[in-house]
Design an enzyme around this catalytic site. Structure first.
Site: not given
Length: 303
Positions: A191, A69, A130, A71, A244, A21, A193
């Protein structure tokens, strides 16, 4: 040619290669480069109940053998997805899976219940990394209790394949995985990030507007591989490995460690055709080693 079919719960996939995603848009963006229907599953960008603008720029930074990132789950909300995106992707001949994010359990539940009604979406991936705004911003997925609460609530309204994406920013990821399994998850993916940061020494300022962000890319692979191996031994549901994976060899290593399927993320930014190359590479590996099915290498690591 070897049999590449795998199952994730009731989800049947033509091969074990999926897209992560946030790295593959809604699939359409890559259709000029490859036949996206060849991919086992496409996980579209994170979808929330309401529209989100994301974080201020700059929100991406390159790091040695990887990237950061921040975002911030920029998207136009689940209703926009249903009305505008779904009609465009519903007939793609592969598994189109929605990554669901939220900042409160009620958000997850409502978003999942809406997506549950979409006939051609056979699964969701629950992003529990989140921050829970009602609990002071601590991520749902960093405690077993938090993970179990949100998964159980979503399970009560979502009737198809439920994949739970795990955060690596924890002390013991197997405890979180077992909590997700106990709450009704059909699979776990890992995993997500790793929390990291980057600094501009000349300006004496962080490279990201949020100071910290999520690290992905080749540099995280050894950590991801270790966690997949540990989790595959701790749960009885399929594990999807990511982190990775840059080529077919990386993908095979994750499957040997216990992953039933894999996701490719950052590598899509480097080579938009990497998914197809990995599918072909896995098939070639199986042929060379005399395996008739990709299932033969799942968890086949000899230790």
């Amino acid at each position: 040619m070897a049999n590449l079919n795998v199952n994730i719960g009731e989800l049947q996939m033509k091969n074990p290669v999926m897209t992560a995603s946030g790295t593959f848009g809604y699939g359409e963006e890559f259709a000029d480069f490859i036949d996206i229907a060849r991919i086992g599953g496409i996980i579209v960008k994170g979808t929330t109940l309401h529209k989100r603008e994301g974080n201020p720029y700059p929100r991406m930074a390159e790091t040695p053998s990887g990237m950061l990132n921040a975002v911030g789950l920029q998207n136009k909300g689940v209703h926009y997805f249903v009305d505008t995106i779904y009609p465009r992707i519903k007939d793609v001949n592969t598994n189109m899976i929605v990554n669901v994010s939220g900042s409160a359990i009620e958000d997850y539940v409502e978003t999942a219940s809406i997506i549950n009604e979409l006939v051609n979406i056979p699964a969701i991936e629950l992003n529990i990394s989140c921050p829970n705004v009602k609990q002071g911003g601590m991520a749902f997925g960093v405690t077993a209790k938090g993970a179990e609460e949100v998964v159980k609530a979503v399970r009560s309204v979502y009737k198809k394949t439920l994949i739970v994406k795990l955060s690596p920013n924890v002390t013991d990821i197997t405890e979180i995985a077992k909590a997700a399994e106990n709450a009704g998850a059909d699979s776990v993916s890992l995993i997500n990030t790793l929390l990291g940061m980057a600094i501009d020494a000349e300006k004496r300022r962080p490279l990201l507007s949020t100071v910290t962000g999520g690290m992905s890319g080749a540099a995280v692979k050894p950590i991801a591989l270790r966690m997949v191996w540990q989790v595959s031994k701790a749960v009885n549901i399929p594990v999807i490995g990511l982190g990775g994976i840059m080529n077919w060899r990386d993908a095979v290593e994750f499957m040997l460690a216990g992953a039933s399927a894999i996701q490719i993320g950052t590598a899509n930014f480097i080579d938009p055709a990497v998914t197809i190359k990995v599918i072909d590479g896995i098939n070639d590996y199986l042929d060379r080693h005399g395996f008739s099915s990709v299932k033969d290498i799942i968890g086949a690591l000899e230790v």
